[in-house]
Design an enzyme around this catalytic site. Structure first.
Site, PDB file in Angstrom:
ATOM      1  N   ASP A  13       0.889  -0.879  -0.147  1.00  0.00           N
ATOM      2  CA  ASP A  13      -0.211  -0.031  -0.240  1.00  0.00           C
ATOM      3  C   ASP A  13       1.261   1.448  -0.017  1.00  0.00           C
ATOM      4  O   ASP A  13       2.081   1.257   0.533  1.00  0.00           O
ATOM      5  CB  ASP A  13      -0.931  -0.036   1.532  1.00  0.00           C
ATOM      6  CG  ASP A  13      -1.996   0.654   0.935  1.00  0.00           C
ATOM      7  OD1 ASP A  13      -3.053   0.411   1.354  1.00  0.00           O
ATOM      8  OD2 ASP A  13      -1.153   2.146   0.902  1.00  0.00           O
ATOM      9  N   HIS A  40     -10.470  -5.208  -2.672  1.00  0.00           N
ATOM     10  CA  HIS A  40      -9.030  -5.973  -2.526  1.00  0.00           C
ATOM     11  C   HIS A  40      -9.268  -5.722  -1.225  1.00  0.00           C
ATOM     12  O   HIS A  40      -9.824  -5.133  -0.223  1.00  0.00           O
ATOM     13  CB  HIS A  40      -8.153  -4.222  -2.424  1.00  0.00           C
ATOM     14  CG  HIS A  40      -8.724  -2.460  -2.774  1.00  0.00           C
ATOM     15  ND1 HIS A  40      -9.920  -2.367  -2.944  1.00  0.00           N
ATOM     16  CD2 HIS A  40      -8.464  -2.332  -1.522  1.00  0.00           C
ATOM     17  CE1 HIS A  40     -10.275  -1.523  -2.326  1.00  0.00           C
ATOM     18  NE2 HIS A  40      -9.651  -1.471  -1.341  1.00  0.00           N
TER      19      HIS A  40
HETATM   20  P1  AMP Z   1      -9.969   1.875   0.161  1.00  0.00           P
HETATM   21  O1  AMP Z   1      -9.905   2.448   1.265  1.00  0.00           O
HETATM   22  O2  AMP Z   1     -10.374   0.480   1.120  1.00  0.00           O
HETATM   23  O3  AMP Z   1     -10.421   1.173  -0.641  1.00  0.00           O
HETATM   24  O4  AMP Z   1      -8.228   1.051   0.045  1.00  0.00           O
HETATM   25  C1  AMP Z   1      -7.216   1.686  -0.948  1.00  0.00           C
HETATM   26  C2  AMP Z   1      -6.255   1.890  -0.614  1.00  0.00           C
HETATM   27  O5  AMP Z   1      -5.164   1.749  -1.812  1.00  0.00           O
HETATM   28  C3  AMP Z   1      -5.598   2.679   0.086  1.00  0.00           C
HETATM   29  O6  AMP Z   1      -4.964   2.246   1.274  1.00  0.00           O
HETATM   30  C4  AMP Z   1      -4.436   3.568  -0.633  1.00  0.00           C
HETATM   31  O7  AMP Z   1      -3.528   4.095   0.628  1.00  0.00           O
HETATM   32  C5  AMP Z   1      -4.220   2.523  -1.579  1.00  0.00           C
HETATM   33  N1  AMP Z   1      -3.475   3.253  -2.924  1.00  0.00           N
HETATM   34  C6  AMP Z   1      -3.830   4.230  -3.292  1.00  0.00           C
HETATM   35  N2  AMP Z   1      -3.235   3.922  -5.023  1.00  0.00           N
HETATM   36  C7  AMP Z   1      -2.753   2.836  -4.668  1.00  0.00           C
HETATM   37  C8  AMP Z   1      -1.347   3.206  -5.555  1.00  0.00           C
HETATM   38  N3  AMP Z   1      -1.008   3.410  -6.724  1.00  0.00           N
HETATM   39  N4  AMP Z   1      -0.545   2.083  -5.043  1.00  0.00           N
HETATM   40  C9  AMP Z   1      -0.726   1.366  -3.590  1.00  0.00           C
HETATM   41  N5  AMP Z   1      -1.854   1.804  -2.776  1.00  0.00           N
HETATM   42  C10 AMP Z   1      -2.731   2.248  -3.249  1.00  0.00           C
END
Ligand code: AMP
Ligand code: ZN
Length: 111
Positions: A27, A97
């Site tokens: 993440d 995810h």
């Molecule tokens: P959620 O809030 O459950 O939808 O989780 C989405 C997650 O994706 C968050 O913890 C973000 O930090 C992570 N995230 C968003 N963009 C990226 C990226 N490009 N690479 C890695 N993690 C990401």
């Protein structure tokens, strides 16, 4: 979708797990010493939108998350597997995810 682009290798990510169906990557905004996101390679919406035929995929996602936790050395100390669904949970990416978070003590209930 940003996670489709990560799965396709079009956006860089620190990949820690890969099989034919699933990719796991770190993440970008980690909530602990270990914070990995497990996603299906194919675009699937959140768990509320998964049809019964997707049950095996969801099960594989969870078991792959447990395997990553073992590989990351947090099986003994413990970890959290999280599926955020919708606004109240703070879901921000509409591609299924599973969060694997560990390496520190966490509070329950979550904030
Ligand atoms: P959620 O809030 O459950 O939808 O989780 C989405 C997650 O994706 C968050 O913890 C973000 O930090 C992570 N995230 C968003 N963009 C990226 C990226 N490009 N690479 C890695 N993690 C990401
Ligand atoms: Zn997607």
């Amino acid at each position: 979708c940003i996670f489709c682009k990560i799965a396709a290798g079009h956006i860089p990510a620190k990949i820690v797990y890969e099989d034919d169906l699933i990719v796991g990557f770190e993440d970008i905004n980690p909530q602990g010493p270990v914070h990995v996101l497990m996603i299906p390679r194919e675009h699937v919406g959140n768990v509320a939108s998964v049809e019964p035929a997707g049950a095996e995929l969801v099960g594989k996602l969870v078991l792959a998350g447990a395997e990553v936790a073992r590989d990351e050395g947090i099986e003994e100390t413990g970890y959290r597997l999280v599926l955020n669904v919708g606004p109240h949970a703070g879901e921000s990416v509409p591609h299924l995810h599973l969060h694997v978070i560990g390496g520190r003590q966490m509070a329950w209930p979550p904030g």
